[in-house]
Enzyme design. Structure first.
Site, PDB file in Angstrom:
ATOM      1  N   LYS A 299       0.777  -1.133  -0.241  1.00 17.63           N
ATOM      2  CA  LYS A 299       0.253   0.148  -0.060  1.00 17.63           C
ATOM      3  C   LYS A 299       0.907   1.057   0.161  1.00 17.63           C
ATOM      4  O   LYS A 299       1.773   1.465   1.070  1.00 17.63           O
ATOM      5  CB  LYS A 299      -0.834  -0.135   1.366  1.00 17.63           C
ATOM      6  CG  LYS A 299      -1.797   1.256   1.434  1.00 17.63           C
ATOM      7  CD  LYS A 299      -2.644   1.013   2.765  1.00 17.63           C
ATOM      8  CE  LYS A 299      -3.276   2.229   3.174  1.00 17.63           C
ATOM      9  NZ  LYS A 299      -4.176   2.209   4.126  1.00 17.63           N
ATOM     10  N   GLU A 303      -3.220   7.111   2.634  1.00 16.75           N
ATOM     11  CA  GLU A 303      -3.621   7.255   4.058  1.00 16.75           C
ATOM     12  C   GLU A 303      -2.310   7.287   4.925  1.00 16.75           C
ATOM     13  O   GLU A 303      -2.351   6.901   6.102  1.00 16.75           O
ATOM     14  CB  GLU A 303      -4.281   6.255   4.583  1.00 16.75           C
ATOM     15  CG  GLU A 303      -5.804   6.133   3.693  1.00 16.75           C
ATOM     16  CD  GLU A 303      -6.776   5.005   4.216  1.00 16.75           C
ATOM     17  OE1 GLU A 303      -6.154   3.894   4.685  1.00 16.75           O
ATOM     18  OE2 GLU A 303      -7.975   5.122   4.213  1.00 16.75           O
ATOM     19  N   ARG A 336      -1.668  -2.110  -4.333  1.00 16.85           N
ATOM     20  CA  ARG A 336      -2.866  -1.725  -4.026  1.00 16.85           C
ATOM     21  C   ARG A 336      -3.263  -0.471  -5.057  1.00 16.85           C
ATOM     22  O   ARG A 336      -2.420   0.389  -5.002  1.00 16.85           O
ATOM     23  CB  ARG A 336      -3.105  -1.563  -2.677  1.00 16.85           C
ATOM     24  CG  ARG A 336      -3.314  -2.834  -1.895  1.00 16.85           C
ATOM     25  CD  ARG A 336      -3.492  -2.545  -0.537  1.00 16.85           C
ATOM     26  NE  ARG A 336      -5.011  -2.683  -0.151  1.00 16.85           N
ATOM     27  CZ  ARG A 336      -5.503  -2.026   0.613  1.00 16.85           C
ATOM     28  NH1 ARG A 336      -5.068  -0.811   1.317  1.00 16.85           N
ATOM     29  NH2 ARG A 336      -6.616  -2.197   1.252  1.00 16.85           N
ATOM     30  N   ARG A 353     -12.845  12.092  -4.391  1.00 18.12           N
ATOM     31  CA  ARG A 353     -12.049  10.877  -4.152  1.00 18.12           C
ATOM     32  C   ARG A 353     -12.318   9.695  -5.244  1.00 18.12           C
ATOM     33  O   ARG A 353     -11.406   9.014  -5.557  1.00 18.12           O
ATOM     34  CB  ARG A 353     -12.422  10.365  -2.651  1.00 18.12           C
ATOM     35  CG  ARG A 353     -11.624   9.137  -2.233  1.00 18.12           C
ATOM     36  CD  ARG A 353     -11.679   8.900  -0.916  1.00 18.12           C
ATOM     37  NE  ARG A 353     -11.591   7.713  -0.127  1.00 18.12           N
ATOM     38  CZ  ARG A 353     -11.716   7.251   1.022  1.00 18.12           C
ATOM     39  NH1 ARG A 353     -12.201   8.000   1.671  1.00 18.12           N
ATOM     40  NH2 ARG A 353     -11.577   5.746   1.045  1.00 18.12           N
ATOM     41  N   LYS A 377      -9.744  -2.336  -4.972  1.00 11.00           N
ATOM     42  CA  LYS A 377     -11.207  -2.439  -4.303  1.00 11.00           C
ATOM     43  C   LYS A 377     -12.547  -2.505  -4.785  1.00 11.00           C
ATOM     44  O   LYS A 377     -12.662  -1.624  -6.141  1.00 11.00           O
ATOM     45  CB  LYS A 377     -11.480  -1.277  -3.128  1.00 11.00           C
ATOM     46  CG  LYS A 377     -10.342  -1.400  -1.687  1.00 11.00           C
ATOM     47  CD  LYS A 377     -10.707  -0.590  -0.767  1.00 11.00           C
ATOM     48  CE  LYS A 377      -9.690  -0.604   0.119  1.00 11.00           C
ATOM     49  NZ  LYS A 377      -9.970   0.168   1.552  1.00 11.00           N
ATOM     50  N   ASP A 382     -14.736   2.975  -0.628  1.00  9.10           N
ATOM     51  CA  ASP A 382     -14.023   2.082   0.554  1.00  9.10           C
ATOM     52  C   ASP A 382     -15.252   0.963   1.095  1.00  9.10           C
ATOM     53  O   ASP A 382     -15.631   1.307   2.293  1.00  9.10           O
ATOM     54  CB  ASP A 382     -13.518   3.059   1.518  1.00  9.10           C
ATOM     55  CG  ASP A 382     -12.656   2.177   2.703  1.00  9.10           C
ATOM     56  OD1 ASP A 382     -12.162   1.056   2.260  1.00  9.10           O
ATOM     57  OD2 ASP A 382     -12.124   2.676   3.516  1.00  9.10           O
ATOM     58  N   GLU A 410     -16.124  -4.089   8.081  1.00 11.56           N
ATOM     59  CA  GLU A 410     -15.737  -2.976   8.787  1.00 11.56           C
ATOM     60  C   GLU A 410     -16.978  -1.850   8.467  1.00 11.56           C
ATOM     61  O   GLU A 410     -17.184  -1.476   9.508  1.00 11.56           O
ATOM     62  CB  GLU A 410     -14.603  -2.485   7.801  1.00 11.56           C
ATOM     63  CG  GLU A 410     -14.020  -1.049   8.459  1.00 11.56           C
ATOM     64  CD  GLU A 410     -13.104  -0.394   7.358  1.00 11.56           C
ATOM     65  OE1 GLU A 410     -12.441  -1.269   6.606  1.00 11.56           O
ATOM     66  OE2 GLU A 410     -12.923   0.636   7.546  1.00 11.56           O
TER      67      GLU A 410
HETATM   68  C1  GCV Z   1      -5.885  -0.903   6.401  1.00 10.75           C
HETATM   69  C2  GCV Z   1      -9.782   2.066   5.162  1.00 10.75           C
HETATM   70  C3  GCV Z   1      -9.948   1.252   6.456  1.00 10.75           C
HETATM   71  C4  GCV Z   1      -8.245   1.394   7.075  1.00 10.75           C
HETATM   72  C5  GCV Z   1      -7.709   0.506   6.025  1.00 10.75           C
HETATM   73  C6  GCV Z   1      -7.662   1.191   4.637  1.00 10.75           C
HETATM   74  C7  GCV Z   1      -7.053   0.423   3.846  1.00 10.75           C
HETATM   75  O1  GCV Z   1      -9.808   3.432   5.286  1.00 10.75           O
HETATM   76  O2  GCV Z   1     -10.391   2.218   7.447  1.00 10.75           O
HETATM   77  O3  GCV Z   1      -8.236   1.003   8.348  1.00 10.75           O
HETATM   78  O4  GCV Z   1      -6.147   0.374   6.357  1.00 10.75           O
HETATM   79  O5  GCV Z   1      -8.906   1.292   4.331  1.00 10.75           O
HETATM   80  O6  GCV Z   1      -7.857  -0.415   2.960  1.00 10.75           O
HETATM   81  O7  GCV Z   1      -5.754   0.583   3.142  1.00 10.75           O
END
Ligand code: GCV
Length: 844
Positions: A299, A303, A336, A353, A377, A382, A410
């Protein structure tokens, strides 16, 4: 002992208590009515005597299965008898092990692809041939699945996986915690290292293998560079050893800045020779510990994670940095596509986004090494309750691609809500992107078929933990099962997979089968109904736990999960003509469908368009706001049926699992009402438009705690977000160590009611409450959700902690006095929201 347990269970006709550890691999005895009239093998021959080989495991598994299902304790040998071919035996091995004399025809051998198998059942003679060791084990699991489902047909077929990449991702941190952990702490890391006892890791590999998963990324994508210390490399070697007998390979997630943070270099620039050397050395060393390492997951530039963009290098430069050293060892680099800027400015109408992935990967198609797979994804944001398919899949015709699904719920109830996800995943897998005007199903893109790519597949974020159910709830394992089975063959139906899982996990009873399947199939649409509708996203608290309702958290921050709700309208304008242009990232036919209000599907209306609350839906004619209200009432109504539907299965499921599931479904029914009221109140407040059916904000059977007579220290507080408390306020005790009371004289007609109490169960205490009617105890309860509910808990009064308790069949006369006593504990001040006396049939 095992035999006695089986006989006992058969005799009393009910299953022994189960903790869920075996999930769908229970090998429970078949009911007598199903186990008669068939012939079974009388010995097992597994053509490999090395105990770490998947073929050896297949022999052991066949033994376990035939013993469990039929009470047949068969001998397992590891070679074919010389002379005549065995009869009445199940023989499992690789094509190579069967050898020329075995009767495995050239046509079978040539039809098999890596990991594929041939399964032939001719009465008591069963032949299982794997293209490789792993394939042989898969074939054994498939045979056992047929038997456990009482399917005794003679069959002869080849089964090949749809794609080579069928991996889970586990977001385990080295300290044993997991990012988004709903099944307890992780099973392989603790205190910075791999644990000594890897029993659960082996058991997990067994589960994964039974559904065709062939690799696990064992650490969080938000990766800690310390995964690469010598001690951890050794630990990873042991972990890979635990996986190997089940044909599961190990992979790890990497931190892009490792050359700098642990390598002593001044840079992590992917084109720097020192950095390249660092990763080459690390990779060579890792392969010494894990010779069959599956590869890496990265990744980058997302973030807060480091990545190549820091040095003005492309994402392809970043991916290739790892892919090249892996090539020497046959490893795969999963890179990713979840790359975006989380500091967007909402006042810019064009900012979006959702545009990020296609923009960041623009111009890179064809620039990746052949062993790179871009992991995308399913939707552009998300893992929301409803998203359109990520358009990036349409832009990778010269790049390998995999779809990332999230088994861990989640944003979808965190395993405290039953939400069967396969139907949601199928909306994406079966979506036709119409690339170049030709059929282009997402499932055909990720399997490599559409663009003739050599690699590709499926990544499922599972996050299993030490809880015996792996995921924190018995019903949630349906999602892990479905993920694996869809990765093997994404053309399978959500319904068919569910039925398999129900039978394997709970049994054959027809009522059980239809009841549980029906509930599970209703669960995702229901969850969408009581959370976020029409493509507005889940509407959970995106800044805190991602669990309960908090629609305001979506806007006015840089994360870009905006709804743009104001007093007049709602939705993101993602059109090309007037909005962010996102719709234009799709191939023309799809883009045109989303661009127009006349053709956009209702379920994605607010994803693509900003409309007034009074906009009418094409299908039902409801206005947007009325649809919100109606859907939320419908969703909560469906959830309210679940406890009774499950209760109708009493005696058909062992009591441990029965009780555990029932308790959660009761909780879910209550939390669905929290969701319903919160979202409806929030948008009624925003839009100033009333529910035309008069339900929202109107609770004739409730008495608000703030309207009760308070004593012993209860005092009234405003709740934030306001919509998560009935009447927007609650009462909390102010003195620790003594009980506070809230009392009311009931004015409802004489009758029998369900007493419901709305309260808040925070993580920072275990308050006690008791409800009395005319001084007689009706019931008591404890705020201990943190001990048994798997979701991320809150220490505040909000939509995560808001919950309810219900006491059915309470006889009430007008003028009776109801008193609730709350005794605070820790930081949880026995918060109370309301009491309700519900006549039969009222859901409120
Ligand atoms: C592992 C979202 C989740 C994060 C996660 C991120 C990702 O933002 O809340 O916890 O991080 O996705 O898939 O990298």
């Amino acid at each position: 002992m095992v035999m006695r347990r089986i006989l006992l269970a058969l005799a009393v006709g009910c299953a022994a208590a189960e903790d869920g550890l075996n999930a769908w691999l229970r090998y429970a005895p078949l009911p007598c009515s199903l186990s008669r009239h068939h012939s079974l093998p009388e010995s097992i021959i597994a053509l490999n005597s090395t105990t770490t080989s998947p073929v050896y495991s297949a022999g052991q598994e066949l033994h376990k299965g035939l013993l469990g299902i039929f009470g047949k304790n068969l001998t397992v040998s590891t070679s074919l008898p010389s002379g005549k071919p065995p009869s009445k035996a199940v023989v499992v091995g690789t094509v190579a092990a069967f050898g020329k004399s075995s009767g495995v025809g050239h046509d079978v051998a040539s039809a098999l692809e890596p990991d594929g198998f041939w399964l032939e059942v001719k009465g008591s003679m069963v032949t299982i041939v794997g293209q490789n060791e792993r394939g042989a084990l898969y074939g054994a699991f498939q045979y056992l699945s047929l038997l456990a489902r009482a399917d005794f047909s003679d069959v002869a077929f080849v089964s090949n996986p749809a794609a080579p990449v069928r991996w889970t991702n586990e977001w385990d941190n080295l300290d044993g915690s997991i990012e988004h952990q709903y099944g307890g702490p992780g099973i392989w890391f603790q205190g910075g290292h791999v644990v000594d006892d890897l029993t659960r890791a082996g058991q997990y590999a067994r589960l994964l293998s039974s559904v065709g998963i062939n690799a696990v990324i064992v650490n969080n994508v938000n990766a800690d560079a310390n995964i690469l210390t010598d001690a951890n490399m050794q630990g990873l070697g042991r972990l890979a050893d635990a996986f190997r007998p089940y044909g599961v390979q190990l992979g790890i997630a990497l931190n892009f800045a490792s050359p700098q943070s642990i390598g002593g270099l001044s840079t992590f620039d992917p084109l720097d020779p020192g950095v390249i050397q660092f990763w080459t050395d690390i990779t060579d060393k890792l392969y010494q510990h894990v010779p069959d390492l599956a590869g890496y997951l990265v990744k980058a530039n997302s973030e807060g994670q480091p990545g190549p963009l820091t040095y003005n290098r492309t994402l392809a430069d970043g991916a290739n940095l790892f892919a090249r050293p892996l090539q020497a060892h046959g490893g795969v680099l999963m890179f990713r596509a979840f790359v975006y800027n989380n500091n967007l400015n909402e006042s810019d109408w064009k900012a979006d986004r959702a545009n990020a992935a296609v923009q960041f990967f623009d111009g890179l198609d064809g620039k990746f090494e052949e062993n790179v797979v871009v992991q995308v994804k399913y939707g552009p944001i998300d893992f929301q309750v409803r998203e359109p398919t990520s358009p990036l899949f349409a832009h990778l015709s010269r790049t390998n691609a995999a779809i990332e699904l999230e088994v861990a719920q989640e944003y979808l109830g965190q395993q405290c809500h039953l939400v069967y996800l396969a139907p949601l995943w199928k909306t994406v897998l079966d979506f036709d992107l119409r690339v170049d005007g030709r059929p282009s199903l997402v499932r055909d893109i990720v399997t490599g078929r559409r663009f003739k790519r050599p690699l590709g597949g499926f990544a499922g974020v599972a996050n299993v933990g030490t809880h015996p159910t792996w995921l924190g709830s018995h019903l949630a394992t349906a999602n892990l099962y479905a993920f694996g089975r869809l990765a093997w063959d994404p053309s399978q139906t959500a319904e068919g997979l569910l039925d398999e899982w129900v039978v394997l996990t709970f049994g054959h009873d027809r009522h059980l089968r239809s009841t549980l399947s029906q509930m599970a199939l209703e669960s995702w649409p229901m969850y969408e109904n009581y959370t976020g509708n029409l493509g507005i996203q889940t509407l959970t608290d995106i800044l805190y736990t991602h669990y309960g309702p908090n629609p305001a958290s979506m806007d006015n921050n840089g994360w870009g999960q905006w709804t743009r709700a104001d007093a007049h309208g709602i939705g993101m304008d993602r059109t090309v003509s007037n909005g962010t242009g996102f719709a234009g990232q799709y191939p023309p036919e799809v883009a045109a469908m989303y661009e127009s209000l006349h053709t956009v599907p209702d379920e994605l209306l607010l994803w693509f368009h900003h409309v007034p609350y009074t906009q009418r839906l094409r299908t039902t004619g409801e206005t947007v706001i009325q649809h919100f209200y109606n859907a939320h009432y419908a969703g909560a109504e469906t959830a309210a049926t679940f406890p009774a539907r499950w209760a109708s299965l009493r005696g058909k499921v062992d009591s441990d699992r029965y009780d555990a599931v029932l308790r959660r479904l009761i909780y879910q029914a209550g939390h669905a009402i929290v969701w319903r009221d919160a979202i409806n109140e929030f948008y009624r407040n925003k839009s100033s438009i009333e529910d035309e059916r008069g339900r929202v904000g109107h609770h004739p059977w409730r008495v608000e705690a703030e309207d009760m007579t308070l004593a012993g220290g209860y005092s009234v507080v405003d709740v934030t977000p306001f919509e998560t408390a009935s009447g927007f306020r609650a009462v909390v005790a102010t003195k620790n160590g003594s009980a506070a009371t809230a009392t009311t004289t009931l004015r409802f007609p004489d009758g029998t009611y369900d007493l419901v109490v709305g309260y808040f169960d925070q993580a920072n205490g275990r308050s006690r409450w008791a409800a009395y009617l005319n001084d007689k105890l009706v019931g008591s309860w404890v705020g201990d959700g943190e001990d048994w509910l798997s979701h991320e808990h809150s220490t505040h009064l909000d939509g995560h902690s808001a919950t309810r308790v219900r006491f059915p069949g309470v006889k009430v006369r007008k003028g009776d006095v109801l008193r609730v006593e709350g005794t605070p504990d820790g930081g949880e001040m026995a918060p109370l929201d309301y009491v309700a006396l519900l006549p039969d049939g009222v859901i409120d």
